[in-house]
Design an enzyme around this catalytic site. Sequence first.
Site, PDB file in Angstrom:
ATOM      1  CB  CYS A   1     -10.889   1.317   9.085  1.00 21.35           C
ATOM      2  SG  CYS A   1      -9.723   2.271  10.107  1.00 21.35           S
TER       3      CYS A   1
ATOM      4  CG  HIS B   1     -10.769   1.814   5.052  1.00 27.76           C
ATOM      5  ND1 HIS B   1     -11.348   2.977   5.509  1.00 27.76           N
ATOM      6  CD2 HIS B   1      -9.657   1.699   5.778  1.00 27.76           C
ATOM      7  CE1 HIS B   1     -10.385   3.348   6.667  1.00 27.76           C
ATOM      8  NE2 HIS B   1      -9.481   2.310   6.654  1.00 27.76           N
TER       9      HIS B   1
ATOM     10  CG  ASN C   1      -7.851   5.799   7.637  1.00 25.71           C
ATOM     11  OD1 ASN C   1      -8.999   5.831   7.962  1.00 25.71           O
ATOM     12  ND2 ASN C   1      -6.957   4.819   7.600  1.00 25.71           N
TER      13      ASN C   1
HETATM   14  O1  UT7 Z   1      -7.128   2.081   8.238  1.00 23.45           O
HETATM   15  C1  UT7 Z   1      -6.487   1.227   8.422  1.00 23.45           C
HETATM   16  C2  UT7 Z   1      -5.017   1.404   9.035  1.00 23.45           C
HETATM   17  N1  UT7 Z   1      -3.988   2.215   8.156  1.00 23.45           N
HETATM   18  C3  UT7 Z   1      -3.414   1.503   6.976  1.00 23.45           C
HETATM   19  O2  UT7 Z   1      -4.180   0.875   6.333  1.00 23.45           O
HETATM   20  C4  UT7 Z   1      -2.154   1.813   6.687  1.00 23.45           C
HETATM   21  C5  UT7 Z   1      -1.389   0.989   5.878  1.00 23.45           C
HETATM   22  N2  UT7 Z   1      -0.145   1.101   5.525  1.00 23.45           N
HETATM   23  C6  UT7 Z   1       0.345   2.254   4.634  1.00 23.45           C
HETATM   24  O3  UT7 Z   1      -0.488   2.848   4.143  1.00 23.45           O
HETATM   25  C7  UT7 Z   1       1.592   2.129   4.408  1.00 23.45           C
HETATM   26  O4  UT7 Z   1       2.320   1.238   5.084  1.00 23.45           O
HETATM   27  C8  UT7 Z   1       2.185   3.679   4.987  1.00 23.45           C
HETATM   28  C9  UT7 Z   1       1.871   4.710   4.274  1.00 23.45           C
HETATM   29  C10 UT7 Z   1       2.077   3.625   6.700  1.00 23.45           C
HETATM   30  C11 UT7 Z   1       3.988   3.865   4.969  1.00 23.45           C
HETATM   31  O5  UT7 Z   1       4.085   3.642   3.373  1.00 23.45           O
HETATM   32  P1  UT7 Z   1       5.256   2.715   2.789  1.00 23.45           P
HETATM   33  O6  UT7 Z   1       5.284   2.973   1.592  1.00 23.45           O
HETATM   34  O7  UT7 Z   1       4.917   1.230   3.426  1.00 23.45           O
HETATM   35  O8  UT7 Z   1       6.725   3.089   3.804  1.00 23.45           O
HETATM   36  P2  UT7 Z   1       7.629   2.234   4.697  1.00 23.45           P
HETATM   37  O9  UT7 Z   1       6.868   2.058   6.172  1.00 23.45           O
HETATM   38  O10 UT7 Z   1       8.099   1.213   4.003  1.00 23.45           O
HETATM   39  O11 UT7 Z   1       8.647   3.272   4.872  1.00 23.45           O
HETATM   40  C12 UT7 Z   1       9.563   3.611   3.687  1.00 23.45           C
HETATM   41  C13 UT7 Z   1      10.346   4.788   4.228  1.00 23.45           C
HETATM   42  C14 UT7 Z   1      11.027   4.584   5.461  1.00 23.45           C
HETATM   43  O12 UT7 Z   1      12.384   5.085   5.563  1.00 23.45           O
HETATM   44  P3  UT7 Z   1      13.731   4.284   5.665  1.00 23.45           P
HETATM   45  O13 UT7 Z   1      13.480   3.456   6.817  1.00 23.45           O
HETATM   46  O14 UT7 Z   1      13.406   3.649   4.299  1.00 23.45           O
HETATM   47  O15 UT7 Z   1      14.735   5.218   5.732  1.00 23.45           O
HETATM   48  C15 UT7 Z   1      10.135   5.382   6.493  1.00 23.45           C
HETATM   49  O16 UT7 Z   1      10.751   5.806   7.825  1.00 23.45           O
HETATM   50  O17 UT7 Z   1       9.698   5.993   4.345  1.00 23.45           O
HETATM   51  C16 UT7 Z   1       9.611   6.518   5.762  1.00 23.45           C
HETATM   52  N3  UT7 Z   1       8.579   7.430   5.947  1.00 23.45           N
HETATM   53  C17 UT7 Z   1       8.314   8.495   5.702  1.00 23.45           C
HETATM   54  N4  UT7 Z   1       9.205   9.533   4.946  1.00 23.45           N
HETATM   55  C18 UT7 Z   1       8.563  10.767   4.909  1.00 23.45           C
HETATM   56  C19 UT7 Z   1       7.708   6.821   6.818  1.00 23.45           C
HETATM   57  N5  UT7 Z   1       6.480   7.787   7.035  1.00 23.45           N
HETATM   58  C20 UT7 Z   1       7.127   8.817   6.178  1.00 23.45           C
HETATM   59  C21 UT7 Z   1       6.741  10.195   5.864  1.00 23.45           C
HETATM   60  N6  UT7 Z   1       7.327  11.078   5.218  1.00 23.45           N
HETATM   61  N7  UT7 Z   1       5.584  10.747   6.493  1.00 23.45           N
END
Ligand code: UT7
Length: 331
Positions: free
Chosen positions: A112, A257, A287
Amino acid sequence: MAGITILGCGMYIPSDLATNEDFAKFVDTSDEWITTRTGIKTRHMANGILTYQMGTEAAKQALREADVAAGEIDLVIGTTVTGDFLTPSMSCMVAGELGMTEVPCMDLNAACAGFVYALDVAQKYLASGDAKRILIVSSEMVTRMVDYTDRSTCVLFGDGAGAMVVAKGEGGFATYISGDPSGAEKIFTKLSMSDSPFRTKTPQWKNPLMQDYPLGLMYMDGNDVYKFAVSAMPRAVEIAAKRLGVTVNQLDLIVPHQANVRIVQTAMKKLGLPMERCYCNIDEYGNTSSACIPVCLNELRQAGRLKPGMKICLVGFGAGLVYGAAAFEIC
Ligand code: UT7
């Protein structure tokens, strides 16, 4: 450092789009979760078009705007991690479509952060005099490697392309590109190998996750990438600004980005800059990997928001893990 002039910009975004509600039909997610956690509302998806074809459309627009003929381009730099072929390069495919017959073409993989890396390379060719006009094409069909059973990654990505024609300019220019390769296993996509009768030993991957993960699908540890991004982005902007000889506060616009609006908000806060000082279109496109930044630049330019004398800073990060920023004066 010698500067760059943007002669023309272009972009191509496929017309098909998917809303957050569309995802809620097949994975356990909601518009509310995706909007509040990422800022994404829609993302566009290639349907019947390939990565190099999107890149070609963006490149045509950039050449038209620059009023530069394809034959006047001295170097084509492509950036993609989602090309249609391992070889030939995407840049070769685009150059061929544009009717170029004698031009160096190379693809650069900095995930990216690809466009920022490409600009860094382009500026060096321009400054040395080895090239007068360079076409940078960043095109990504990220959806080709998205695992649509993984709700934490599938909602984030879209497809699209951005392109730019650049020449040497008089304004200031500075970059900082870097990486932390210890994070290689945080985002990866494995390629296939042929069945060779000579390859009898099992290859050893960097870690067991890489060993077992399915071929062709993207794995991402979103939390760790998030933590990396919120420190890497402000760090890169600060260093690039310093190299340009300005304070962060003297930067008129940050073009980040577009991975997650919360990453951008945190980075802007760390830089002590208001959100109005950055450009975001993640709500519409999600993204699109290395295409994010040139698509933003194209939109800014078409809206007349890139004015001579402005100091802007592009900043990206991605798989590798890599990151980088390019700060320069619009001229
Ligand atoms: O281009 C570069 C590559 N990518 C990135 O830069 C991505 C960087 N990371 C992020 O943007 C974020 O970490 C994510 C969007 C991937 C995840 O967001 P987060 O606020 O860090 O959530 P999390 O991973 O801490 O997950 C919190 C909860 C989890 O559930 P539990 O374990 O608390 O029950 C996940 O399973 O949210 C859940 N979750 C979802 N819930 C509903 C993860 N994805 C989803 C979803 N819908 N799509």
